[in-house]
Design a protein around this motif. Structure first.
Motif, PDB file in Angstrom:
ATOM      1  N   LEU A 333       0.861  -1.186   0.000  1.00  0.00           N
ATOM      2  CA  LEU A 333       0.000   0.000   0.000  1.00  0.00           C
ATOM      3  C   LEU A 333       0.895   1.233   0.000  1.00  0.00           C
ATOM      4  O   LEU A 333       1.571   1.516   0.991  1.00  0.00           O
ATOM      5  N   PRO A 334       0.942   1.970  -1.113  1.00  0.00           N
ATOM      6  CA  PRO A 334       1.947   3.027  -1.260  1.00  0.00           C
ATOM      7  C   PRO A 334       1.769   4.235  -0.357  1.00  0.00           C
ATOM      8  O   PRO A 334       2.738   4.899  -0.020  1.00  0.00           O
ATOM      9  N   SER A 335       0.549   4.563   0.025  1.00  0.00           N
ATOM     10  CA  SER A 335       0.363   5.753   0.862  1.00  0.00           C
ATOM     11  C   SER A 335      -0.875   5.614   1.731  1.00  0.00           C
ATOM     12  O   SER A 335      -1.754   4.784   1.470  1.00  0.00           O
ATOM     13  N   ASP A 336      -0.909   6.427   2.763  1.00  0.00           N
ATOM     14  CA  ASP A 336      -2.022   6.408   3.719  1.00  0.00           C
ATOM     15  C   ASP A 336      -3.211   7.182   3.150  1.00  0.00           C
ATOM     16  O   ASP A 336      -3.068   8.052   2.298  1.00  0.00           O
ATOM     17  N   GLY A 337      -4.422   6.832   3.624  1.00  0.00           N
ATOM     18  CA  GLY A 337      -5.613   7.577   3.250  1.00  0.00           C
ATOM     19  C   GLY A 337      -6.087   7.357   1.836  1.00  0.00           C
ATOM     20  O   GLY A 337      -6.830   8.177   1.284  1.00  0.00           O
ATOM     21  N   MET A 338      -5.660   6.261   1.220  1.00  0.00           N
ATOM     22  CA  MET A 338      -6.079   5.990  -0.158  1.00  0.00           C
ATOM     23  C   MET A 338      -7.532   5.530  -0.206  1.00  0.00           C
ATOM     24  O   MET A 338      -8.068   5.006   0.777  1.00  0.00           O
ATOM     25  N   ASP A 339      -8.158   5.701  -1.345  1.00  0.00           N
ATOM     26  CA  ASP A 339      -9.491   5.169  -1.580  1.00  0.00           C
ATOM     27  C   ASP A 339      -9.347   3.666  -1.798  1.00  0.00           C
ATOM     28  O   ASP A 339      -8.948   3.214  -2.871  1.00  0.00           O
ATOM     29  N   MET A 340      -9.634   2.888  -0.740  1.00  0.00           N
ATOM     30  CA  MET A 340      -9.386   1.446  -0.815  1.00  0.00           C
ATOM     31  C   MET A 340     -10.269   0.774  -1.853  1.00  0.00           C
ATOM     32  O   MET A 340      -9.860  -0.206  -2.487  1.00  0.00           O
ATOM     33  N   PHE A 341     -11.483   1.281  -2.036  1.00  0.00           N
ATOM     34  CA  PHE A 341     -12.346   0.686  -3.058  1.00  0.00           C
ATOM     35  C   PHE A 341     -11.710   0.812  -4.446  1.00  0.00           C
ATOM     36  O   PHE A 341     -11.769  -0.108  -5.248  1.00  0.00           O
ATOM     37  N   GLU A 342     -11.081   1.942  -4.707  1.00  0.00           N
ATOM     38  CA  GLU A 342     -10.435   2.126  -6.008  1.00  0.00           C
ATOM     39  C   GLU A 342      -9.127   1.343  -6.089  1.00  0.00           C
ATOM     40  O   GLU A 342      -8.840   0.695  -7.092  1.00  0.00           O
ATOM     41  N   TYR A 343      -8.342   1.416  -5.031  1.00  0.00           N
ATOM     42  CA  TYR A 343      -7.018   0.781  -5.064  1.00  0.00           C
ATOM     43  C   TYR A 343      -7.117  -0.735  -5.199  1.00  0.00           C
ATOM     44  O   TYR A 343      -6.355  -1.364  -5.938  1.00  0.00           O
ATOM     45  N   LEU A 344      -8.069  -1.338  -4.489  1.00  0.00           N
ATOM     46  CA  LEU A 344      -8.181  -2.800  -4.486  1.00  0.00           C
ATOM     47  C   LEU A 344      -8.691  -3.356  -5.814  1.00  0.00           C
ATOM     48  O   LEU A 344      -8.591  -4.559  -6.059  1.00  0.00           O
ATOM     49  N   GLU A 346      -7.283  -2.896  -8.523  1.00  0.00           N
ATOM     50  CA  GLU A 346      -6.092  -3.214  -9.316  1.00  0.00           C
ATOM     51  C   GLU A 346      -4.995  -3.892  -8.507  1.00  0.00           C
ATOM     52  O   GLU A 346      -4.052  -4.439  -9.074  1.00  0.00           O
ATOM     53  N   HIS A 347      -5.098  -3.842  -7.181  1.00  0.00           N
ATOM     54  CA  HIS A 347      -4.002  -4.348  -6.351  1.00  0.00           C
ATOM     55  C   HIS A 347      -4.544  -5.164  -5.178  1.00  0.00           C
ATOM     56  O   HIS A 347      -5.592  -4.836  -4.621  1.00  0.00           O
ATOM     57  N   ASP A 348      -3.785  -6.184  -4.798  1.00  0.00           N
ATOM     58  CA  ASP A 348      -4.032  -6.880  -3.541  1.00  0.00           C
ATOM     59  C   ASP A 348      -3.166  -6.242  -2.461  1.00  0.00           C
ATOM     60  O   ASP A 348      -2.085  -5.712  -2.746  1.00  0.00           O
ATOM     61  N   VAL A 349      -3.632  -6.291  -1.222  1.00  0.00           N
ATOM     62  CA  VAL A 349      -2.883  -5.722  -0.098  1.00  0.00           C
ATOM     63  C   VAL A 349      -2.718  -6.791   0.975  1.00  0.00           C
ATOM     64  O   VAL A 349      -3.688  -7.436   1.378  1.00  0.00           O
ATOM     65  N   LEU A 350      -1.474  -6.956   1.421  1.00  0.00           N
ATOM     66  CA  LEU A 350      -1.182  -7.861   2.532  1.00  0.00           C
ATOM     67  C   LEU A 350      -0.924  -7.024   3.779  1.00  0.00           C
ATOM     68  O   LEU A 350      -0.097  -6.104   3.752  1.00  0.00           O
ATOM     69  N   LEU A 351      -1.629  -7.324   4.859  1.00  0.00           N
ATOM     70  CA  LEU A 351      -1.440  -6.635   6.133  1.00  0.00           C
ATOM     71  C   LEU A 351      -0.725  -7.568   7.104  1.00  0.00           C
ATOM     72  O   LEU A 351      -1.082  -8.739   7.234  1.00  0.00           O
ATOM     73  N   HIS A 352       0.277  -7.030   7.786  1.00  0.00           N
ATOM     74  CA  HIS A 352       1.033  -7.799   8.783  1.00  0.00           C
ATOM     75  C   HIS A 352       0.927  -7.047  10.108  1.00  0.00           C
ATOM     76  O   HIS A 352       1.611  -6.057  10.337  1.00  0.00           O
ATOM     77  N   HIS A 353       0.011  -7.498  10.946  1.00  0.00           N
ATOM     78  CA  HIS A 353      -0.245  -6.828  12.221  1.00  0.00           C
ATOM     79  C   HIS A 353       0.735  -7.333  13.285  1.00  0.00           C
ATOM     80  O   HIS A 353       1.170  -8.467  13.224  1.00  0.00           O
ATOM     81  N   PRO A 354       1.069  -6.525  14.285  1.00  0.00           N
ATOM     82  CA  PRO A 354       0.606  -5.158  14.543  1.00  0.00           C
ATOM     83  C   PRO A 354       1.466  -4.091  13.852  1.00  0.00           C
ATOM     84  O   PRO A 354       1.268  -2.907  14.069  1.00  0.00           O
ATOM     85  N   TYR A 355       2.423  -4.577  13.060  1.00  0.00           N
ATOM     86  CA  TYR A 355       3.350  -3.644  12.393  1.00  0.00           C
ATOM     87  C   TYR A 355       2.584  -2.779  11.388  1.00  0.00           C
ATOM     88  O   TYR A 355       2.889  -1.597  11.222  1.00  0.00           O
ATOM     89  N   ASN A 356       1.603  -3.385  10.739  1.00  0.00           N
ATOM     90  CA  ASN A 356       0.654  -2.634   9.914  1.00  0.00           C
ATOM     91  C   ASN A 356      -0.644  -2.496  10.705  1.00  0.00           C
ATOM     92  O   ASN A 356      -1.092  -3.447  11.348  1.00  0.00           O
ATOM     93  N   SER A 357      -1.239  -1.340  10.642  1.00  0.00           N
ATOM     94  CA  SER A 357      -2.472  -1.084  11.378  1.00  0.00           C
ATOM     95  C   SER A 357      -3.636  -1.861  10.761  1.00  0.00           C
ATOM     96  O   SER A 357      -3.644  -2.174   9.569  1.00  0.00           O
ATOM     97  N   MET A 358      -4.649  -2.121  11.592  1.00  0.00           N
ATOM     98  CA  MET A 358      -5.883  -2.720  11.112  1.00  0.00           C
ATOM     99  C   MET A 358      -6.814  -1.659  10.514  1.00  0.00           C
ATOM    100  O   MET A 358      -7.885  -1.969  10.000  1.00  0.00           O
ATOM    101  N   GLU A 359      -6.386  -0.404  10.566  1.00  0.00           N
ATOM    102  CA  GLU A 359      -7.228   0.702  10.142  1.00  0.00           C
ATOM    103  C   GLU A 359      -7.766   0.562   8.713  1.00  0.00           C
ATOM    104  O   GLU A 359      -8.935   0.884   8.469  1.00  0.00           O
ATOM    105  N   ARG A 689       9.562  -0.543   7.516  1.00  0.00           N
ATOM    106  CA  ARG A 689       8.717  -0.901   6.375  1.00  0.00           C
ATOM    107  C   ARG A 689       9.466  -1.692   5.319  1.00  0.00           C
ATOM    108  O   ARG A 689       8.885  -2.487   4.591  1.00  0.00           O
ATOM    109  N   TYR A 690      10.770  -1.479   5.217  1.00  0.00           N
ATOM    110  CA  TYR A 690      11.522  -2.097   4.129  1.00  0.00           C
ATOM    111  C   TYR A 690      12.282  -3.346   4.558  1.00  0.00           C
ATOM    112  O   TYR A 690      13.039  -3.899   3.785  1.00  0.00           O
ATOM    113  N   CYS A 691      12.056  -3.795   5.784  1.00  0.00           N
ATOM    114  CA  CYS A 691      12.852  -4.926   6.258  1.00  0.00           C
ATOM    115  C   CYS A 691      12.581  -6.188   5.448  1.00  0.00           C
ATOM    116  O   CYS A 691      13.456  -7.024   5.275  1.00  0.00           O
ATOM    117  N   HIS A 692      11.369  -6.310   4.898  1.00  0.00           N
ATOM    118  CA  HIS A 692      11.042  -7.509   4.128  1.00  0.00           C
ATOM    119  C   HIS A 692      11.890  -7.607   2.860  1.00  0.00           C
ATOM    120  O   HIS A 692      12.063  -8.678   2.318  1.00  0.00           O
TER     121      HIS A 692
END
Length: 700
Positions: A333-344, A346-359, A689-692
């Protein structure tokens, strides 16, 4: 001689006892309380967690054993021991743990309370003015809530509540020239704080409420001789395994409600009592509850260390504990506050909690509740946060006329009442609510938002390993996927039809589900690695789970190990496999990661001759996950997200700060760093963020 025979039997078994393995896990939690590199309040937190863990262990694991004993059912533990010898072994080990737990509290933590701005004191250690304040608190607040309950020839034995501190008071009266002892029980109200707090200039004094009552106990027994007053606490059986009905037509909600009542009356499996108790009291309690010395735990300090949470969470010390770094954006996910309906789209998003927020998940659900294009929402719920934003969003969606289907699992242990209450709120708002599926527990975590976009309907899917709980998402490590991929959407739609109706799909493309076929699919994946190894092809398995207990899968691991497959297992808690045994599991290694965050994610990697298959989801390798739960693992198809998960596993294997290595005998040793070895702490590293992207190293 019998002890040696039992020990030999345990050593010979090719499986580790599930219950003994669980207690070893709690030792790893206790090790966090012993860690002098941690702050004082963090160490207090971990010793409080060991106490909560032990309560659940007795309610569920020991309770389950007593179901067999009390119902006359036969049971053979993984260690090969039958019910009675195993009961002795298990309770002996529990006694050893409690002894070590209190040695840690008394010798390592209590001496440094004062240095950290607090102390736990008895009434006799207070100043005269402070004693008067405590006296006033007793008179005005505590005393009106106390209810003495006598047990004698004229009064039946009262129902004593599970896990409440209780005074057993032996009194003596002379009737017809004959002295007669009787017992009266005084339970400490559960709605009062564990400590009475006194502010001094240099520290806060915490006075255990039981110590205030102890000094005033005579006020409840006027003109009666008190022979003794001993504090104790009981733990009741909270396991329903042998009680659950297979009657498909039963009113399931009412059944659960009735069982919640029986939990309060379950048989006593543990008695904690202070030192040198009245022998008369002990005789009464043992006979009444049919227990012996193995069930009795003598406590030589503050009873029920869960009470320490009042100190840990005190506003004065809120900044003294572990400070969690700010969450980072997911790599996908390149930036915060994106329109998730639009972004998804074209793209899949992987969340890794708690390092990535559940927001991103919660805010998308909240937006869906208000979005006029959203037609419906379907969701499974296992555990929720207090004042849940998820519930609020679903209520809002229903109010806005959207179709909302929710499966609340009312058998989520210890959250049953909350889930019933929240489910009823949603029902009243017009949601379609299902309260579990008869004998199966719905443990899978899925969300689907159906949105009409022009002439097309798009299904937004979220599926993962963690609960829809905003609070625990900051404390548990989990992995989840957000996608609009049609194949995932079709599979998830079919899966919802299964759990809300009577659909029986032939197969899923990206999902592996239970109770239908998960064990079979996992075994086939293991066998594929074994076949590749026998052909001389590259092979390997890396799995990260909470618990490993299913014998059928363990046996397949053993066969694959003999075939030459390197198998690396990261198992936080219960682990019944024996790693590194000659001619059985020489190619199997096991580690456990226990630290600041609860390792809750499930990740499955199979090398597949260079074309890895990687899964995540809700299921552990347990009998209950395969046979008694509705679970789902999802295949990660996106190549970039697959690389990310492989790197998550890679760093889990590299971690040397939170890791414990399991030995062949089932014991664990803390991993230590060598003099020139790089420190790898995944609980810090993943906040980069870049450790992966640092390593593309192969796992096997």
């Amino acid at each position: 001689m019998l002890i040696n025979k039992v020990s030999d039997q345990i050593k010979r078994s090719k499986y580790i006892s599930r219950d003994l393995s669980w207690l070893r896990f709690n030792y790893r939690v206790l090790d966090q309380a012993r860690d002098t590199n941690k702050g004082f309040f963090d160490r207090l937190k971990f010793i409080a967690i060991t106490s909560s863990n032990l309560d659940e262990f007795f309610m569920i694991r020991v309770g389950s054993l007593y179901n067999y004993l009390d119902y006359g059912k036969e049971r053979t533990d993984y260690s090969g021991l039958r019910e009675l010898p195993f009961r002795k072994k298990l309770l002996d080990y529990a006694h050893r743990f409690v002894n070590d737990q209190y040695l840690t509290f008394n010798n390592e933590l209590k001496p440094v309370f004062a240095k950290n701005g607090c102390d736990i004191l008895k009434m006799s250690e207070l100043t005269e003015i402070e004693q008067k304040k405590a006296d006033s608190y007793f008179k005005n607040t505590i005393y009106p809530l106390l209810t003495p309950m006598v047990y004698d020839n004229y009064h039946g034995f009262p129902l004593l509540m599970n896990q409440l501190l209780t005074f057993g008071v032996v009194t003596r009266t002379t009737e017809e020239l004959k002295a007669q002892d009787r017992v009266t029980f005084v339970q400490i109200p559960q709605n009062l704080g564990r400590f009475y707090e006194i502010n001094r200039k240099d520290k806060i004094v915490f006075v255990p409420i039981e110590e205030i009552i102890r000094t005033k106990i005579k006020k409840l027994f006027r003109n009666v001789e008190i022979v003794s007053a001993n504090l104790f606490r009981i733990t009741r059986n909270g396991d329903f395994t042998l009680e659950e009905s297979d009657d498909m037509e039963a009113d399931f909600v009412q059944e659960i409600k009735s069982k919640l009542k029986t939990r309060k009356k379950g048989r006593v499996v543990r008695l904690e009592i202070e030192r040198n108790p009245s022998q008369f009291l002990m005789k009464v309690l043992k006979e009444r509850w049919v227990i012996d010395n193995s069930n009795v735990f003598t406590i030589n300090s503050m009873m029920d260390l869960r009470g320490l949470w009042q100190i840990i969470k005190h506003r004065q010390f809120k900044d003294k504990g572990f400070k969690q770094p700010a969450s980072v954006l997911p790599l996908s996910l390149p930036s915060d506050g994106m329109d998730m309906f639009e972004y998804l789209k074209e793209h899949d998003v992987l969340l890794h909690h708690p390092y990535n927020s559940m927001e991103p998940v919660v805010s998308m659900l909240e937006r869906a509740a208000e979005d006029p294009l959203v037609l419906g929402i379907k969701q499974t719920i296992y555990r929720l946060a207090d004042q849940s934003r998820v519930t609020a969003a679903l209520l809002k969606a229903a109010e806005n006329g959207k179709h909302v289907s929710v499966l609340f699992e009312v058998k989520a242990r210890f959250d049953e009442e909350r889930n019933l209450r929240e489910g009823e709120r949603l029902e009243k708002a017009g949601c379609f609510v299902i309260y579990g599926i008869s004998k199966y527990k719905t443990h899978t975590k899925m969300l689907m938002i159906i949105r009409k976009e022009g002439e097309k309907v798009t299904r937004y899917v979220h599926i993962g390993s963690g609960n829809y709980n905003e609070q625990t998402a900051r404390l548990y490590t989990d992995v989840s996927l957000l996608t609009t991929n049609d194949v995932y959407a079709h599979d998830v739609s079919e899966f919802f039809n299964v759990i809300t109706g009577h659909s029986r799909p032939n197969e899923y493309k990206y999902l592996m589900t239970s109770p239908k076929s998960m064990r079979h699919h996992l075994i086939e994946l293991i066998r594929t690695e074994a076949r590749n190894a026998k052909k001389g092809l590259k092979s390997g398995i890396v799995i990260k789970i909470n618990s490993l207990e299913d014998k059928e899968v363990i046996d397949e691991f053993y066969k694959a190990s003999k075939a030459g497959v390197p198998i690396k297992l990261i198992v936080r808690g219960i682990c019944c496999i024996r790693p590194g045994r000659e001619d059985l599991s020489e190619n199997i290694s096991v580690k456990s990661i226990v630290g600041e965050y609860l390792e809750h994610s499930r990740l499955y990697y199979f090398h597949n001759n260079g074309d890895p298959k990687v899964y995540s989801g809700s299921a552990d390798i347990m009998v209950r996950s395969f046979d008694r739960r509705i679970e789902a693992l999802f295949l990660i198809m996106n190549e970039e997200l697959k690389k990310e998960v492989i790197n998550i596993l890679y760093y889990n294997l590299q971690d040397n700060q939170n890791s414990y290595i399991m030995r062949e005998d089932g014991t664990y040793i803390k991993k230590r760093t060598g003099p020139n070895e790089e420190i790898v702490d995944i609980h810090k590293l993943f906040f980069n963020r870049y450790c992966h992207e640092v390593k593309e190293g192969e796992l096997v």
